[in-house]
Design an enzyme around this catalytic site. Sequence first.
Site, mmCIF file in Angstrom:
data_model
loop_
_atom_site.group_PDB
_atom_site.id
_atom_site.type_symbol
_atom_site.label_atom_id
_atom_site.label_comp_id
_atom_site.label_asym_id
_atom_site.label_seq_id
_atom_site.Cartn_x
_atom_site.Cartn_y
_atom_site.Cartn_z
ATOM 1 C CB CYS A 55 1.675 8.880 4.082
ATOM 2 S SG CYS A 55 1.527 7.842 3.158
ATOM 3 N N GLY A 56 -1.268 8.195 4.096
ATOM 4 C CA GLY A 56 -2.280 6.486 5.035
ATOM 5 C C GLY A 56 -1.336 5.271 4.099
ATOM 6 C CG HIS A 57 -0.571 4.458 0.764
ATOM 7 N ND1 HIS A 57 -1.841 2.999 0.218
ATOM 8 C CD2 HIS A 57 -0.646 4.855 -0.190
ATOM 9 C CE1 HIS A 57 -2.076 3.933 -0.332
ATOM 10 N NE2 HIS A 57 -2.126 4.491 -0.909
#
Length: 501
Positions: A55-57
Site C-alpha cells: 500500500c502506497g499510503h
Amino acid sequence: MWFRTFGLLFLCVVIAAGEDDIKKEENVLVLNKDNFEKVLKDNKYILVEFYAPWCGHCKALAPEYAKAATQLADEKSDIKLAKVDATEETELAEKHGVRGYPTLKFFRDSEPVDYSGGRSADEIILWLKKKTGPPALTLKTVEETKQFKEGSEVVIIGFYKDLESKEAKIFLEAAAVTDDYPFAITSQDEIYKELDVQKDGIVLFKKFDEGKNVYEGDLTVDNVKKFVKANSLPLVVEFNHESAQKIFGGEIKSHNLLFISKTASDYEKILEDFRSVAKEFKSKVLFVTIDTDEEDHERIMEFFGLKKEDTPDMRLIVLEEEMNKFKPETTKITVENIRNFVQGVLDGKIKQHLLSQDIPEDWDKNPVKVLVAKNFDEVAFDKSKDVLVEFYAPWCGHCKQLSPIYDELGAKYKDNDKVVIAKMDATVNELEHTKINSFPTIKLYKRDTNEVVDFSGERTLDGLKNFIESGGVDGASPKEQEEEEEEEEGEDDDQKKRDEL
C-alpha cells in the site's frame, strides 16, 4: 491520491514483554495474533496501524509513524504505537473490521475507537495526547504561553477569568472533540496583556495569513468547531500528503485547484492573484495549489485530463455524492478570470466538465467497439440494437481477467446486426447521465426502449451471452461471488480513488 513511496529500512530489536518477546521496528511494536491481546492488556494506551506492505499510503505513513513512536518513547510516555500486517494477520484484520489500508485504531484499556487524526508525526502525537490527557492545557505564565504558541502552526486559546464559568466549560467541551489542533485556556491577566486580548473569549493564533482570528457569535460546541475549521487552513493551501486529509475531510466541499509549476517565472504573481480572490470566497470555496513539478501529482493531472504543458490552469471540484468537475472558459490566470470562474460555478452558470477522448478512427474496426464520451450516446442509445457496454479501467485486475472473454463475446456477435459489444475506458471518459463507481461495470442498453440493465451475473462467456439473449433478465449473481467481488473491487476502487486524489 498521489503520495511519494518511501523506502522502508527498519532496525529490528527485541524487547522482553512478560513471557513473550515483542519485536520492535523503530519503536513500533510488531503485533500478530499470538501477542495482540497481551500487548493490549499490558498497555493502557496503544495506537495500532493495520497495513498492507504494497500500500502506497502505508509506505508514506511509515516514517511519520515511526517518528511519532520514537518521540513518545523518548518522552517515556505511556502511549505506545504498534502495527499489524493485515495481509498476513487476516483473522485480526477481519475481527477489527479492516476494509482498507492503512486503518488505525486507538485502544484505551483494550477498548477500540477509530483514529481520526492527521498523518504527520506531530498530528499523530497531538491526537493521542488529547485522547489521553486534558482537552486543553492550562496556561499560567507568559513563558508557557510563548512556548505553546511557538509549538504549532495553529493554536486555540480560551480566555476566561472564571475557569468554572459556563462559557469556559463549553470551550473545554469543544476542545475535547476537536482533535486536529492544540487548545489551551487561561485566566491570567498578564497573558491577556501579552497577547493583546481585552475581554473573555476565544482566539485562534496562526503563523500565516492574518495571524489570528477572534471568535464571534453564539457560543456552542458546534460553532467553535466550525470556527476552527474555517480559520485553521491558509487562504491558499498547498496540496501534499500532510494537507490532503484536511482538504478533503473539511467542511468546505468546493475546491478551486490551481495546477502550476513552483519554478515558473510568474509563479509568485499568479499565486498572489489566486490568494487575493481566495479572500473573497473564504468559508465558501477552498483554494488549493498543486505543484506540477511533483512526479506524484501526474496521476492527479491525468484525472483532470491535464498535461504539464497545459498548465498553469484551474479546475474546480464540488464534493457531493459524486465529484463534479468544472473547467474555466479561459486558461489565462488573472484576478478577474479567477473570480468569474469561481462565481460562475457557484451561480450554476458554468456547466460540469466531462472528460472525453477523441473518437478513434478505427473505433468500430474490431468486434468489440471502442466508445468514448463523444460517441457514446450515438452508439449506446441506437434503438435498433441491443448494446452491451463494459466500463473498464486500464489498471483494474478484474477487467484484465475479463478481457479475453469479452473479446470472444464480441467475435460471437460480430455478424449480428441487432447486437453491439462495446467497451469504454471510464477513467478518461465521463458521462453526465451515468456515473461509474467500480470496475468493471457492465450495462445492457436495450433496443426499442433504451432501458439500461446492470449485469451482475457470472463473468463467463455463457453468463454474458445469456444476459444478452434474455434481454437483461439472466443476470443475477451467486451470493458468494457477489460478496467476494464487492469486497475486492470496493477496496481496489477506493484505493485507486485515494491514489488519484
